[in-house]
Enzyme design. Structure first.
Site, PDB file in Angstrom:
ATOM      1  CB  THR A 132      33.859  39.770  34.095  1.00 15.41           C
ATOM      2  OG1 THR A 132      32.502  39.346  34.170  1.00 15.41           O
ATOM      3  CG2 THR A 132      34.000  40.601  32.835  1.00 15.41           C
ATOM      4  CD  GLU A 134      27.810  39.596  32.364  1.00 20.27           C
ATOM      5  OE1 GLU A 134      27.312  40.203  31.414  1.00 20.27           O
ATOM      6  OE2 GLU A 134      27.204  38.700  32.976  1.00 20.27           O
ATOM      7  CE1 TYR A 156      31.882  45.354  34.177  1.00 20.44           C
ATOM      8  CE2 TYR A 156      31.083  43.222  33.419  1.00 20.44           C
ATOM      9  CZ  TYR A 156      31.861  43.972  34.277  1.00 20.44           C
ATOM     10  OH  TYR A 156      32.635  43.345  35.229  1.00 20.44           O
ATOM     11  CE  LYS A 160      35.599  44.861  34.134  1.00 19.42           C
ATOM     12  NZ  LYS A 160      36.645  44.870  35.168  1.00 19.42           N
TER      13      LYS A 160
HETATM   14  P1  NAP Z   1      32.157  47.222  42.746  1.00 20.32           P
HETATM   15  O1  NAP Z   1      31.723  46.847  44.119  1.00 20.32           O
HETATM   16  O2  NAP Z   1      31.194  47.889  41.825  1.00 20.32           O
HETATM   17  O3  NAP Z   1      33.447  48.180  42.908  1.00 20.32           O
HETATM   18  C1  NAP Z   1      33.966  48.900  41.840  1.00 20.32           C
HETATM   19  C2  NAP Z   1      35.034  49.826  42.344  1.00 20.32           C
HETATM   20  O4  NAP Z   1      35.537  50.585  41.234  1.00 20.32           O
HETATM   21  C3  NAP Z   1      34.534  50.852  43.380  1.00 20.32           C
HETATM   22  O5  NAP Z   1      35.544  51.071  44.335  1.00 20.32           O
HETATM   23  C4  NAP Z   1      34.360  52.094  42.534  1.00 20.32           C
HETATM   24  O6  NAP Z   1      34.440  53.286  43.269  1.00 20.32           O
HETATM   25  C5  NAP Z   1      35.551  51.953  41.608  1.00 20.32           C
HETATM   26  N1  NAP Z   1      35.457  52.798  40.424  1.00 20.32           N
HETATM   27  C6  NAP Z   1      34.403  52.997  39.612  1.00 20.32           C
HETATM   28  N2  NAP Z   1      34.701  53.885  38.662  1.00 20.32           N
HETATM   29  C7  NAP Z   1      35.963  54.284  38.885  1.00 20.32           C
HETATM   30  C8  NAP Z   1      36.829  55.214  38.258  1.00 20.32           C
HETATM   31  N3  NAP Z   1      36.434  55.944  37.217  1.00 20.32           N
HETATM   32  N4  NAP Z   1      38.076  55.362  38.748  1.00 20.32           N
HETATM   33  C9  NAP Z   1      38.485  54.638  39.832  1.00 20.32           C
HETATM   34  N5  NAP Z   1      37.707  53.768  40.465  1.00 20.32           N
HETATM   35  C10 NAP Z   1      36.461  53.584  39.999  1.00 20.32           C
HETATM   36  O7  NAP Z   1      32.753  45.951  41.970  1.00 20.32           O
HETATM   37  P2  NAP Z   1      33.268  44.551  42.560  1.00 20.32           P
HETATM   38  O8  NAP Z   1      32.115  43.621  42.590  1.00 20.32           O
HETATM   39  O9  NAP Z   1      34.072  44.790  43.757  1.00 20.32           O
HETATM   40  O10 NAP Z   1      34.181  44.062  41.356  1.00 20.32           O
HETATM   41  C11 NAP Z   1      35.578  44.377  41.308  1.00 20.32           C
HETATM   42  C12 NAP Z   1      36.075  44.217  39.880  1.00 20.32           C
HETATM   43  O11 NAP Z   1      35.859  42.885  39.432  1.00 20.32           O
HETATM   44  C13 NAP Z   1      35.363  45.100  38.859  1.00 20.32           C
HETATM   45  O12 NAP Z   1      36.320  45.449  37.885  1.00 20.32           O
HETATM   46  C14 NAP Z   1      34.317  44.197  38.248  1.00 20.32           C
HETATM   47  O13 NAP Z   1      34.003  44.640  36.948  1.00 20.32           O
HETATM   48  C15 NAP Z   1      35.054  42.882  38.255  1.00 20.32           C
HETATM   49  N6  NAP Z   1      34.250  41.660  38.354  1.00 20.32           N
HETATM   50  C16 NAP Z   1      33.314  41.549  39.362  1.00 20.32           C
HETATM   51  C17 NAP Z   1      32.619  40.359  39.494  1.00 20.32           C
HETATM   52  C18 NAP Z   1      31.606  40.165  40.597  1.00 20.32           C
HETATM   53  O14 NAP Z   1      30.803  39.219  40.485  1.00 20.32           O
HETATM   54  N7  NAP Z   1      31.642  40.955  41.665  1.00 20.32           N
HETATM   55  C19 NAP Z   1      32.888  39.278  38.621  1.00 20.32           C
HETATM   56  C20 NAP Z   1      33.872  39.440  37.655  1.00 20.32           C
HETATM   57  C21 NAP Z   1      34.555  40.622  37.540  1.00 20.32           C
HETATM   58  P3  NAP Z   1      33.162  53.910  44.042  1.00 20.32           P
HETATM   59  O15 NAP Z   1      33.079  53.147  45.343  1.00 20.32           O
HETATM   60  O16 NAP Z   1      33.524  55.325  44.197  1.00 20.32           O
HETATM   61  O17 NAP Z   1      31.954  53.676  43.183  1.00 20.32           O
HETATM   62  O1  F7E Z   2      22.511  40.257  37.366  1.00 20.27           O
HETATM   63  C1  F7E Z   2      19.158  39.157  36.389  1.00 20.27           C
HETATM   64  C2  F7E Z   2      19.975  39.918  35.358  1.00 20.27           C
HETATM   65  O2  F7E Z   2      23.255  42.542  37.996  1.00 20.27           O
HETATM   66  C3  F7E Z   2      22.502  38.849  37.377  1.00 20.27           C
HETATM   67  C4  F7E Z   2      28.670  42.139  37.942  1.00 20.27           C
HETATM   68  O3  F7E Z   2      29.403  41.990  39.133  1.00 20.27           O
HETATM   69  O4  F7E Z   2      28.617  39.769  37.611  1.00 20.27           O
HETATM   70  C5  F7E Z   2      27.799  40.916  37.743  1.00 20.27           C
HETATM   71  O5  F7E Z   2      27.007  41.104  36.580  1.00 20.27           O
HETATM   72  C6  F7E Z   2      21.323  38.337  36.581  1.00 20.27           C
HETATM   73  C7  F7E Z   2      21.155  38.962  35.203  1.00 20.27           C
HETATM   74  O6  F7E Z   2      24.928  40.645  37.836  1.00 20.27           O
HETATM   75  C8  F7E Z   2      17.261  41.602  38.255  1.00 20.27           C
HETATM   76  O7  F7E Z   2      19.230  40.122  34.176  1.00 20.27           O
HETATM   77  C9  F7E Z   2      16.889  39.711  37.273  1.00 20.27           C
HETATM   78  O8  F7E Z   2      20.838  37.963  34.286  1.00 20.27           O
HETATM   79  O9  F7E Z   2      23.396  40.689  39.710  1.00 20.27           O
HETATM   80  P1  F7E Z   2      23.503  41.109  38.302  1.00 20.27           P
HETATM   81  P2  F7E Z   2      25.576  40.426  36.398  1.00 20.27           P
HETATM   82  O10 F7E Z   2      24.862  41.175  35.346  1.00 20.27           O
HETATM   83  O11 F7E Z   2      25.712  38.953  36.205  1.00 20.27           O
HETATM   84  C10 F7E Z   2      29.532  39.797  36.514  1.00 20.27           C
HETATM   85  C11 F7E Z   2      30.335  38.540  36.538  1.00 20.27           C
HETATM   86  C12 F7E Z   2      30.324  41.028  36.450  1.00 20.27           C
HETATM   87  O12 F7E Z   2      31.456  41.034  35.963  1.00 20.27           O
HETATM   88  C13 F7E Z   2      29.639  42.316  36.770  1.00 20.27           C
HETATM   89  O13 F7E Z   2      30.572  43.325  37.125  1.00 20.27           O
HETATM   90  O14 F7E Z   2      20.134  38.653  37.302  1.00 20.27           O
HETATM   91  N1  F7E Z   2      18.207  39.982  37.126  1.00 20.27           N
HETATM   92  N2  F7E Z   2      16.292  40.689  37.956  1.00 20.27           N
HETATM   93  C14 F7E Z   2      18.468  41.145  37.727  1.00 20.27           C
HETATM   94  N3  F7E Z   2      19.623  41.819  37.873  1.00 20.27           N
HETATM   95  C15 F7E Z   2      19.587  42.985  38.571  1.00 20.27           C
HETATM   96  N4  F7E Z   2      20.742  43.682  38.774  1.00 20.27           N
HETATM   97  N5  F7E Z   2      18.419  43.481  39.089  1.00 20.27           N
HETATM   98  C16 F7E Z   2      17.214  42.829  38.966  1.00 20.27           C
HETATM   99  O15 F7E Z   2      16.185  43.281  39.438  1.00 20.27           O
END
Ligand code: NAP
Ligand code: F7E
Length: 365
Positions: A132, A134, A156, A160
């Site tokens: 990620t 992050e 987090y 990672k």
């Molecule tokens: P998400 O919607 O939160 O999905 C996470 C998945 O992981 C869900 O299926 C969840 O199951 C499962 N999970 C959570 N805890 C688990 C456990 N203990 N054992 C097995 N499965 C578990 O995340 P996403 O946005 O699809 O992201 C997919 C991956 O990419 C994650 O690893 C995330 O950290 C990474 N990532 C995401 C982004 C982004 O912007 N979306 C960017 C960079 C990296 P439940 O449905 O039961 O909760």
């Molecule tokens: O926050 C700001 C918050 O929670 C984005 C995950 O998929 O992407 C995700 O992480 C920004 C942050 O995503 C609210 O402070 C303001 O600066 O949508 P987010 P994230 O933290 O960037 C990365 C790449 C991953 O890997 C993660 O798994 O938005 N923000 N106001 C807020 N964020 C939230 N959630 N809620 C608010 O009300």
């Protein structure tokens, strides 16, 4: 027929990826953790009953904290490709649950890698690790690429970081095809409701239909490089089809403030807003409404800041440089931010309209 195993198959990316792989003739297996209510809404459209013939999509109960189950499932399936997408993926929640986050995200990744090694599948099974942006956290340069040093800013991100390096280590130590996709934020209509983009598009739709008064947000100044999840899961697959295992940044190369995402989302349905005030007192009100279907009185306040959404340590700016994946693989994002906003807002308008009808029907009695 290739076999793929996806951890996190019920999540945003897992569901899109499962559908994508089935279309490419894979037999797809997903690991799903047990929950008291069925939470498969993202994959219901591809679910197949066990009684059907030629099953191409199969779910297995498992958890990344449970290594014996992970080993058994991998032994049973003997997958060609594993996509390790399962994670406790919410950055703010990771400050509240740091130990669990580490167990799932860091140790969980190790468990998958070790399972493949223990089972003697290092030559057969390729592994994709969901890394990620992050990891860059307190960014050391702008934009960020594969060589930018990491500076994680949350439990987090630290979890990672371990997952990233243990993947690199297994690749080097055991010559495994194990790769990191360093994906910048990617969103979609099925994004979890507590991530900021979805919180905003749901809020906009519900306000427009009179179901909600205001959206309460945290840091409006944070900037993110947002892409569409549909484009990003294709990049995951492409990374796994390369001859050599390598890590890639996946991003759009455009960054946007949260505040601007809010404006774009309201504007998508013809509602113009303006922000006023500073810091925790900042708000936004409607200035103009060009859509009779969603009429909101000018002057109505629709956004306010709630300091409870501020994070103990914030990631202020993310901007990826996708040059490597463009030049080596030819991947580029097909959707611009405007397309993403459109997709999300109209999907949430549809959902809110349904909610409105249900409420109307209940009120009718
Ligand atoms: P998400 O919607 O939160 O999905 C996470 C998945 O992981 C869900 O299926 C969840 O199951 C499962 N999970 C959570 N805890 C688990 C456990 N203990 N054992 C097995 N499965 C578990 O995340 P996403 O946005 O699809 O992201 C997919 C991956 O990419 C994650 O690893 C995330 O950290 C990474 N990532 C995401 C982004 C982004 O912007 N979306 C960017 C960079 C990296 P439940 O449905 O039961 O909760
Ligand atoms: O926050 C700001 C918050 O929670 C984005 C995950 O998929 O992407 C995700 O992480 C920004 C942050 O995503 C609210 O402070 C303001 O600066 O949508 P987010 P994230 O933290 O960037 C990365 C790449 C991953 O890997 C993660 O798994 O938005 N923000 N106001 C807020 N964020 C939230 N959630 N809620 C608010 O009300």
């Amino acid at each position: 027929m290739k076999k793929a195993l996806i951890t996190g198959v019920t999540g945003q990316d897992g569901a899109y990826l499962a559908e994508f792989l089935i279309k490419r003739d894979y037999e797809v297996h997903g690991i799903k953790r047990r929950s008291s209510l069925i939470n498969t809404s993202r994959i219901d459209h591809i679910y197949q009953d066990l009684q059907e013939e030629n099953i191409r999509f199969k779910l297995h109960y498992g958890d990344l904290t449970d290594s014996s189950t992970i080993i058994r499932i991998i032994q049973e399936i003997q997958p060609d490709e594993i996509y390790n997408l399962g994670a406790m993926s919410h950055v703010q929640v990771s400050f509240d649950n740091p130990e669990y986050t580490t167990d799932v995200n860091a140790m969980g990744t190790l468990r998958v890698l070790e399972a493949v090694r223990i089972l003697g599948l290092t030559k057969k099974t390729k592994i994709y690790q969901a890394s990620t942006s992050e990891l860059y956290g307190w960014v050391q340069e702008v934009p960020q690429n594969e060589r930018t040093p990491f500076y994680p800013r949350s439990p987090y991100a630290v979890s990672k970081l371990y997952a990233y390096w243990i993947t690199v280590n297994y690749r080097e130590a055991y010559k495994m095809f194990a790769v990191n996709g360093i994906l910048f934020n990617h969103e979609s209509p099925t994004r979890g409701e507590t991530f900021v983009t979805r919180k905003i598009t749901m809020g906009v739709a519900r306000i427009a239909l009179g179901l909600q008064e205001k959206i309460y947000l945290g840091n409006l100044d944070a900037q993110r490089d947002w892409g569409h999840a549909k484009d990003y899961i294709e990049a995951m697959w492409l990374i796994m089809q390369q001859k050599r295992p390598e890590d890639f940044v996946i991003a759009t190369g455009v960054t946007t403030k949260i505040r601007d995402f809010v404006e774009m989302s309201f504007s998508e349905i013809g509602i113009e807003i303006e922000f006023f005030g500073m810091g925790v007192d900042e708000k936004a009100r409607v200035t103009n409404c060009n859509n009779p279907d969603f009429y909101i009185e000018p002057g109505k306040e629709v956004v306010a800041v709630d300091a409870r959404y501020f994070r103990p340590t914030e990631v202020d700016l993310l901007l990826g440089n996708p040059e490597k994946v463009k030049s080596k693989i030819g991947w580029y994002p097909k959707n611009r931010l405007q397309d993403l906003v459109k997709d999300m807002v109209w999907s949430d308008i549809k959902a809110a309209t349904k909610e409105q009808h249900i409420r109307g029907n209940i009120a009718g009695y």
